[in-house]
Design a protein around this motif. Structure first.
Motif, PDB file in Angstrom:
ATOM      1  N   GLY A 122      44.048  35.423  42.765  1.00 37.42           N
ATOM      2  CA  GLY A 122      44.137  35.399  41.314  1.00 37.42           C
ATOM      3  C   GLY A 122      43.145  36.356  40.690  1.00 37.42           C
ATOM      4  N   CYS A 123      43.344  36.665  39.418  1.00 38.00           N
ATOM      5  CA  CYS A 123      42.538  37.693  38.770  1.00 38.00           C
ATOM      6  C   CYS A 123      41.117  37.233  38.472  1.00 38.00           C
ATOM      7  N   TYR A 124      40.788  35.969  38.701  1.00 40.44           N
ATOM      8  CA  TYR A 124      39.423  35.481  38.480  1.00 40.44           C
ATOM      9  C   TYR A 124      38.630  35.338  39.777  1.00 40.44           C
ATOM     10  N   GLU A 125      39.251  35.575  40.928  1.00 45.08           N
ATOM     11  CA  GLU A 125      38.503  35.499  42.191  1.00 45.08           C
ATOM     12  C   GLU A 125      37.585  36.722  42.327  1.00 45.08           C
ATOM     13  N   ALA A 126      36.427  36.505  42.971  1.00 44.91           N
ATOM     14  CA  ALA A 126      35.493  37.614  43.171  1.00 44.91           C
ATOM     15  C   ALA A 126      36.097  38.656  44.112  1.00 44.91           C
ATOM     16  N   GLU A 127      36.853  38.203  45.094  1.00 44.51           N
ATOM     17  CA  GLU A 127      37.487  39.143  46.017  1.00 44.51           C
ATOM     18  C   GLU A 127      38.983  38.925  46.039  1.00 44.51           C
TER      19      GLU A 127
END
Lengths: 335, 335
Positions: A122-127
């Protein structure tokens, strides 16, 4: 028929009032979110609720299955409702549910919603580690049955890999260019170019967190952004996906953001000062306001045909190319 | 087209071999049991398994949705598979699942299986209290969407009340007259007369526990029973529902009988000496043996047209009248 008017994302607190507003606004087809973090059985409960809406208001709405239902909506003065999932939790860990949910009418499914899913980042994961092993299998199955891959809430690498792996064009049903407003949910020019080059579609969002200036964003600024994106992507790969969450209480945005994955609170695109649903811009309050957007697009100098394409014609073409699978919906359709 | 050949009950251990036997036997349509005591999610797993069969063997079988699929089967040399449930556990306590399962292809559902259900009493209960409150609601909903009420395993009063309450003809897909062989699963002349007078259908079973003489029952005796039942019910309200459980291990009949409702064992129609699946009569081993039944019916003095009606023509008419609801399967079908 005249050009259809199509919105590829709404998640309202549904009511007769809203369905009547769709008719007043001349909206022929809407992609509605039916599920976020719900599992399969919970998603089916949501479908049952929609079945009751369809039974109660057959003169206003009906379930859309194929692009031909857009024409039927125009002919009968109703709105065709197409189902979508914002997260793949509805298929659980079971690839067989892709075909089952398609049969029940699901036409869009996001591979992830902000967080890592079984399928993609997802676009909020750090990687962002791209498509998972299951993700690649599910995209292939979605291609087979005619369920559109939607990467609106996914990370950049996952999105590029979905475009690459999918044999059918994909969609970003509701987002804007990050070059205009650098929100995490908005998309880089690199992604948008890859999307249009592969035949995919972008739906422009009116959700304030995706707008430059938020709720105060001017219609002219929004439409100028669309005109610039048309220069980048071409006028045939863009449409509207307003992300209208009309009449929802703030508890719903809490559910969208935090689901059951945290015991705490996640503010997502919000902030401590603005934790709930942000107010929509004054020029887009509900389904009756699409004429304003059409007018704003004309004011940028676009032709009538270009505006009609963006207001629904492009999505109609994409629906026609996307919803039918290798096997027909019903056998008799093959006759 | 020639008259179709239809069997309204099989629950085999499915395999390519059996599907090929259906073709060899000229069977155009089969009502297959997809679920006994399974809940909704488990039933969907069974549908997923069928989806894989359909995907693997598209030249042999396909999913039947409407009576038009019988004709399609004849035209394309395949067998149309229509789904049925022998127990209503698949809808749990949720009337909304009636429409959902119909959309997934369910075309028959028994209101009870031997035991009391949420909807009706089974034929093994000491007391039959008829349709329950929920039972009446569900029958109305089944009528609305086009899901056939099947009372094969229900008690007498429940069956009569279902005939009375249902606004569409119902079916007993697999049973024989109790006047011929007084098994609990066979039906009284009173029920059979009420069934035919209301436009309903009986499918004659070849399952040995439903046959006079069991596995040793002679074809001539079976066919004479059909001829006598034709005198009682008329030749237009009867067909075949063989109850063929080919290649199943005995663990499956244990599941059919005891599900999860007892920690013990229930022998159902069996006995301590004969607890497993009884051997089928030598004249009906598998789908290739329907010609023998047709021949046996001719030998009773029936006309060719009467035999054709019993071998499938009557069921084809019933399918045409039964599977489509107040709302079309897909909106586009309404165009």
């Amino acid at each position: 028929m005249t050009h259809p008017r199509i919105d590829t994302l709404q998640y309202a607190n549904w009511s007769e009032r809203i369905f009547r507003q769709m008719r007043e606004g001349g909206v022929d087809a809407v992609h509605v979110t039916i599920t976020y973090h719900e599992n399969f059985r919970e998603t089916v409960l949501n479908i049952e609720a929609w079945n009751r809406w369809f039974e109660r208001f057959p003169d206003l709405i009906f379930q859309g299955c194929t692009a031909r239902d857009i024409t039927l909506a125009q002919q009968t003065g109703r709105t065709a409702i197409f189902f979508g999932a914002q997260n793949p939790s509805c298929i659980e860990d079971d690839i067989g549910l892709v075909q089952v949910l398609h049969r029940l009418g699901l036409r869009f499914m996001q591979l992830s919603y902000n967080n890592q899913s079984l399928l993609a980042s997802g676009c909020y994961e750090a990687e962002d580690t791209g498509l998972t092993r299951m993700g690649r299998e599910v995209v292939t199955e979605m291609n087979r049955v005619g369920l559109v891959v939607d990467m609106s809430h996914s990370g950049e690498r996952s999105t590029l890999e979905a475009i690459e792996h999918s044999t059918r064009p994909i969609a970003i049903t509701h987002a804007n260019p990050a070059s205009w407003h650098p929100a995490r949910r908005n998309k880089s020019d690199h992604v948008l170019r890859a999307l249009s080059e592969s035949g995919g579609m972008l739906g422009f969002s009116v959700y304030p967190h995706h707008l430059r200036g938020g709720s105060a964003c001017a219609l002219a600024d929004f439409c100028a952004m669309i005109a610039r994106t048309a220069d980048l992507m071409g006028t045939t790969h863009i449409g509207l996906g307003t992300d209208l969450c009309q009449d929802q209480p703030d508890s719903v945005v809490d559910w969208m953001r935090a689901g059951r994955w945290t015991k705490g609170r996640d503010l997502g695109e919000g902030s401590a000062e603005n934790p709930g649903f942000p107010p929509m811009p004054d020029w887009f309050q509900d389904n009756r306001d699409f004429d304003r957007i059409a007018g704003g697009l004309r004011a940028t100098g676009m032709s009538q045909d270009e505006v009609a394409a963006i207001m629904g014609g492009n999505w109609a073409r994409f629906f026609a190319d996307s919803f039918e699978g290798a096997q027909p919906l019903c056998q008799e359709a093959a006759q």
